[in-house]
Write an enzyme that holds these catalytic residues in place. Structure first.
Site, PDB file in Angstrom:
ATOM      1  N   TYR A 160       8.331   6.005  -7.726  1.00 28.18           N
ATOM      2  CA  TYR A 160       7.998   7.307  -7.141  1.00 28.18           C
ATOM      3  C   TYR A 160       6.780   7.837  -7.900  1.00 28.18           C
ATOM      4  O   TYR A 160       6.807   8.879  -8.521  1.00 28.18           O
ATOM      5  CB  TYR A 160       9.176   8.270  -7.256  1.00 28.18           C
ATOM      6  CG  TYR A 160      10.317   7.988  -6.292  1.00 28.18           C
ATOM      7  CD1 TYR A 160      10.198   7.027  -5.302  1.00 28.18           C
ATOM      8  CD2 TYR A 160      11.512   8.715  -6.357  1.00 28.18           C
ATOM      9  CE1 TYR A 160      11.232   6.771  -4.420  1.00 28.18           C
ATOM     10  CE2 TYR A 160      12.550   8.461  -5.475  1.00 28.18           C
ATOM     11  CZ  TYR A 160      12.407   7.491  -4.515  1.00 28.18           C
ATOM     12  OH  TYR A 160      13.440   7.244  -3.636  1.00 28.18           O
ATOM     13  N   GLY A 175       0.781  -1.243   0.000  1.00 28.54           N
ATOM     14  CA  GLY A 175       0.000   0.000   0.000  1.00 28.54           C
ATOM     15  C   GLY A 175       0.808   1.286   0.000  1.00 28.54           C
ATOM     16  O   GLY A 175       0.272   2.345   0.313  1.00 28.54           O
ATOM     17  N   ASP A 230       2.074   2.880  -2.589  1.00 25.54           N
ATOM     18  CA  ASP A 230       1.971   3.674  -3.818  1.00 25.54           C
ATOM     19  C   ASP A 230       1.679   5.139  -3.446  1.00 25.54           C
ATOM     20  O   ASP A 230       0.697   5.425  -2.761  1.00 25.54           O
ATOM     21  CB  ASP A 230       0.827   3.116  -4.676  1.00 25.54           C
ATOM     22  CG  ASP A 230       0.840   3.658  -6.083  1.00 25.54           C
ATOM     23  OD1 ASP A 230       1.040   2.872  -7.009  1.00 25.54           O
ATOM     24  OD2 ASP A 230       0.633   4.885  -6.249  1.00 25.54           O
TER      25      ASP A 230
HETATM   26  P1  FDA Z   1       1.306  -0.976  -3.293  1.00 31.10           P
HETATM   27  O1  FDA Z   1       0.648  -2.144  -2.707  1.00 31.10           O
HETATM   28  O2  FDA Z   1       0.661   0.358  -3.107  1.00 31.10           O
HETATM   29  O3  FDA Z   1       1.581  -1.247  -4.838  1.00 31.10           O
HETATM   30  C1  FDA Z   1       2.245  -0.348  -5.700  1.00 31.10           C
HETATM   31  C2  FDA Z   1       1.906  -0.677  -7.150  1.00 31.10           C
HETATM   32  O4  FDA Z   1       2.253  -2.018  -7.453  1.00 31.10           O
HETATM   33  C3  FDA Z   1       0.414  -0.574  -7.465  1.00 31.10           C
HETATM   34  O5  FDA Z   1       0.246  -0.208  -8.826  1.00 31.10           O
HETATM   35  C4  FDA Z   1      -0.078  -1.988  -7.250  1.00 31.10           C
HETATM   36  O6  FDA Z   1      -1.289  -2.286  -7.922  1.00 31.10           O
HETATM   37  C5  FDA Z   1       1.086  -2.792  -7.788  1.00 31.10           C
HETATM   38  N1  FDA Z   1       1.216  -4.080  -7.112  1.00 31.10           N
HETATM   39  C6  FDA Z   1       1.385  -4.275  -5.777  1.00 31.10           C
HETATM   40  N2  FDA Z   1       1.496  -5.579  -5.518  1.00 31.10           N
HETATM   41  C7  FDA Z   1       1.398  -6.234  -6.691  1.00 31.10           C
HETATM   42  C8  FDA Z   1       1.421  -7.605  -7.045  1.00 31.10           C
HETATM   43  N3  FDA Z   1       1.577  -8.551  -6.124  1.00 31.10           N
HETATM   44  N4  FDA Z   1       1.254  -7.942  -8.351  1.00 31.10           N
HETATM   45  C9  FDA Z   1       1.086  -6.983  -9.298  1.00 31.10           C
HETATM   46  N5  FDA Z   1       1.057  -5.664  -9.006  1.00 31.10           N
HETATM   47  C10 FDA Z   1       1.215  -5.280  -7.714  1.00 31.10           C
HETATM   48  N6  FDA Z   1      11.135   2.938  -3.219  1.00 31.10           N
HETATM   49  C11 FDA Z   1      12.439   2.571  -3.390  1.00 31.10           C
HETATM   50  O7  FDA Z   1      12.809   2.102  -4.475  1.00 31.10           O
HETATM   51  N7  FDA Z   1      13.331   2.709  -2.372  1.00 31.10           N
HETATM   52  C12 FDA Z   1      12.970   3.181  -1.146  1.00 31.10           C
HETATM   53  O8  FDA Z   1      13.801   3.275  -0.244  1.00 31.10           O
HETATM   54  C13 FDA Z   1      11.608   3.546  -0.948  1.00 31.10           C
HETATM   55  N8  FDA Z   1      11.170   4.035   0.254  1.00 31.10           N
HETATM   56  C14 FDA Z   1       9.840   4.331   0.436  1.00 31.10           C
HETATM   57  C15 FDA Z   1       9.385   4.776   1.686  1.00 31.10           C
HETATM   58  C16 FDA Z   1       8.047   5.069   1.889  1.00 31.10           C
HETATM   59  C17 FDA Z   1       7.598   5.521   3.246  1.00 31.10           C
HETATM   60  C18 FDA Z   1       7.133   4.950   0.822  1.00 31.10           C
HETATM   61  C19 FDA Z   1       5.674   5.294   1.024  1.00 31.10           C
HETATM   62  C20 FDA Z   1       7.567   4.506  -0.415  1.00 31.10           C
HETATM   63  C21 FDA Z   1       8.920   4.202  -0.622  1.00 31.10           C
HETATM   64  N9  FDA Z   1       9.386   3.744  -1.865  1.00 31.10           N
HETATM   65  C22 FDA Z   1      10.716   3.415  -2.021  1.00 31.10           C
HETATM   66  C23 FDA Z   1       8.461   3.580  -2.996  1.00 31.10           C
HETATM   67  C24 FDA Z   1       7.981   2.130  -3.083  1.00 31.10           C
HETATM   68  O9  FDA Z   1       8.999   1.319  -3.638  1.00 31.10           O
HETATM   69  C25 FDA Z   1       6.757   2.027  -3.991  1.00 31.10           C
HETATM   70  O10 FDA Z   1       5.726   2.806  -3.488  1.00 31.10           O
HETATM   71  C26 FDA Z   1       6.302   0.566  -4.122  1.00 31.10           C
HETATM   72  O11 FDA Z   1       5.569   0.410  -5.307  1.00 31.10           O
HETATM   73  C27 FDA Z   1       5.494   0.144  -2.936  1.00 31.10           C
HETATM   74  O12 FDA Z   1       5.162  -1.199  -2.979  1.00 31.10           O
HETATM   75  P2  FDA Z   1       3.897  -1.684  -2.099  1.00 31.10           P
HETATM   76  O13 FDA Z   1       3.684  -3.106  -2.373  1.00 31.10           O
HETATM   77  O14 FDA Z   1       4.084  -1.232  -0.685  1.00 31.10           O
HETATM   78  O15 FDA Z   1       2.776  -0.758  -2.717  1.00 31.10           O
END
Ligand code: FDA
Length: 513
Positions: free
Chosen positions: A454, A90, A92
């Site tokens: 990002y 989550g 994103d």
């Molecule tokens: P989320 O669940 O929101 O998914 C992001 C995207 O990927 C969405 O489009 C989603 O639909 C898709 N998705 C998720 N899971 C999937 C799956 N299983 N199959 C297909 N699609 C899927 N980045 C970085 O490179 N280095 C860093 O150090 C950081 N630090 C950081 C800190 C904080 C506090 C935040 C909020 C964000 C970062 N990021 C980062 C950015 C981070 O890498 C980016 O937001 C990722 O997409 C987050 O993955 P999540 O699964 O948490 O996100």
């Protein structure tokens, strides 16, 4: 459930036709009638902008308990004509994993229960399910070995599914490259509800889900990764510099060496407008945060010969184990036990992020003008992250992530705030956009590149209609440069009906729409 919850009934009936019993389904399907709906929805909302009473809410949230649930969920979402949003951690920045445009009926496939991590130290590999967090992965590696690690992001609550499928970088990037450079296999559910691995999906699709964003292609269940070796002793530092420390000169010098210095050293700079030491005057504070894959003496000799302008002192640096460096970078207090990395809680605020790449050093005059602009705007800050090292050795077509040789550093624009309401939101987002506009002469051009993870919807969106290719190209070439067209071809082949889509997904080729 209330009688007449047709969304619930239709979905559960369909799941039961596809092998998930009604009793099982009742444990994983949530509609707004369920008292837990709001807490399930909000637990993985990591940006308060998308946690308001006016934020569009899903019709259904489904939380599979085992991988074999996911094919049925994909098939039933398709059958019922719902829009699928896939969420792992989550994080994103634009909430694309759990919000859809107003008026669209959508379902969240939330993978937080799928978070098994199997580390095989003999083989130096691990299988990691998408719903695991980076912190859990680092902890599970550390449990088995003090000399292995993984080059992923620094925030422990970031989810594997989004982070890995979108690129992924952290403070070992100059030695080891990106997260996606270490993926060797995957388990994946396609639009036909088949569970595929690297062999059965083929090399094109396997290439696409290593940086092209998973959500355009299907559901990533798990990735298999190669671990990397880390030294028993690593060294960190964090020092601040102000105008009275000749900060412009220091930052100018940093640009000359940050991407060329010893590959074991990653030196991030944070730039933030603050009230300075002199008569309350606003200035830009520079914070240099260093991660060195080696001991303090070697770090000091690298710094003395390559970057004396920083005037780093031996007393500024601290040696520690790799897992303690993970905790340090995540801002935990000294001596915090590694178990803290297992916590799924993180404090959340309102935020907006943007990104840019710098390919020629910015002049001292340019830096001073940027500082002045930041002070004038007041709120937005930057994190400048150096590239070079391993990043320059990997071809820009090896993975969909194209920003390799030729990039000195990447900028992240960041604005955080705590005030509720649209006036504050408009003001802060506007400040970030003004700074972005001001930076135009200093950053990459044609295309003005951006980093998919990002997420920034200012750089373009698509409404998946008949112009989706042209719309997609606008942001697609910024995120993927010359890799965009290959992603479109793969997308068109594996998901011609564009079932897997969001506001910034890869479009299909126009003639097949
Ligand atoms: P989320 O669940 O929101 O998914 C992001 C995207 O990927 C969405 O489009 C989603 O639909 C898709 N998705 C998720 N899971 C999937 C799956 N299983 N199959 C297909 N699609 C899927 N980045 C970085 O490179 N280095 C860093 O150090 C950081 N630090 C950081 C800190 C904080 C506090 C935040 C909020 C964000 C970062 N990021 C980062 C950015 C981070 O890498 C980016 O937001 C990722 O997409 C987050 O993955 P999540 O699964 O948490 O996100």
């Amino acid at each position: 459930y209330a009688a007449n919850d047709t969304n619930y009934d239709n979905f559960v009936n369909c799941l039961s036709e596809n092998g998930i019993s009604k009793i099982q389904a009742s444990q994983i399907v949530y509609t707004p009638n369920n008292s837990k709906f709001t807490s399930v929805l909000n637990t993985y909302v990591k940006n308060l902008r998308f946690n308001t009473s006016t934020t569009p809410k899903p019709a259904i949230i489904v939380t599979p308990l085992v991988e074999s649930h996911v094919p049925a969920i994909v098939l039933c979402t398709k059958k019922l004509g719902l829009l699928l949003k896939i969420r792992s951690g989550g994080h994103d920045y634009e909430g694309l994993s759990y919000v859809a445009e107003d008026g669209l009926k959508f379902i969240i496939l939330d993978l937080f229960n799928l978070r098994t991590i199997d580390v095989d130290i003999e083989d130096e590999t691990a299988w990691v399910q998408s719903g695991a967090m980076l912190g859990e992965l680092y902890y599970r590696i550390w449990e088995k070995s003090r000399v292995h690690g993984f080059p992923g992001g620094v925030c422990p609550t970031v989810g594997v599914g989004g982070h890995f499928s979108g690129g992924g970088y952290g403070n070992m990037l100059r030695r080891h490259g990106l997260t996606v450079d270490h993926i060797v296999d995957a388990r994946f559910v396609d639009v036909q509800g088949r569970i595929l691995d690297r062999k059965s999906m083929g090399e094109d699709l396997f290439w696409a889900i290593r940086g092209g964003g998973g959500a355009s292609f299907g559901v990533v269940l798990a990735y298999k990764i190669n671990l990397v070796r880390v030294p028993e002793v690593t060294t960190i530092f964090r020092v601040e510099r102000f105008p009275e420390d000749n900060s412009t000169d220091v930052l100018y010098s940093w640009q000359q060496i940050a991407d060329k210095i010893d590959h074991d050293l990653f030196m991030r700079v944070l730039l933030q407008p603050v009230t300075g030491k002199v008569k309350g005057v606003k200035v830009v504070r520079l914070t240099f945060i260093g991660m060195f894959l080696g001991d303090g003496n070697r770090l000091m000799s690298v710094m003395d010969s390559e970057f004396p302008e920083l005037k780093l002192k031996k007393s500024d640096v601290r040696e520690m184990s790799w897992i303690d460096s993970v905790l340090y970078w995540a801002n935990f207090a000294n001596n915090t036990a590694p178990e803290a990395l297992l916590s799924r809680f993180s404090s959340v605020n309102f935020l907006k992020r943007k990104s840019d790449y710098v390919q020629t050093p910015i002049s001292k005059d340019g830096l001073e003008r940027i500082f002045k602009k930041m002070v004038e705007l007041g709120k937005p800050g930057f994190a400048w992250n150096p590239y070079g090292g391993r990043m320059s050795e990997i071809s820009s077509t090896e993975t969909p992530f194209p920003h390799r040789a030729g990039n000195i550093f990447k900028m992240q624009y960041s604005v955080n705030w705590n005030e509720e309401g649209s006036a504050a939101e408009t003001d802060y987002i506007d400040q970030g956009r003004k700074l972005f506009s001001y930076m135009t002469p200093f950053v990459s051009k044609n295309p003005r590149s951006a980093y998919l993870n990002y997420r920034d919807i200012d750089i373009g969106t698509t409404d998946y209609g008949k112009n989706s290719y042209d719309e997609g190209k606008v942001f697609g070439v910024k995120y993927f440069n010359n890799n965009f067209d290959r992603l479109v071809q793969i997308k068109t082949k594996v998901d011609p009906g564009n079932f897997f889509r969001n506001e910034q997904s890869i479009p299909t080729l126009p003639f097949l729409e």
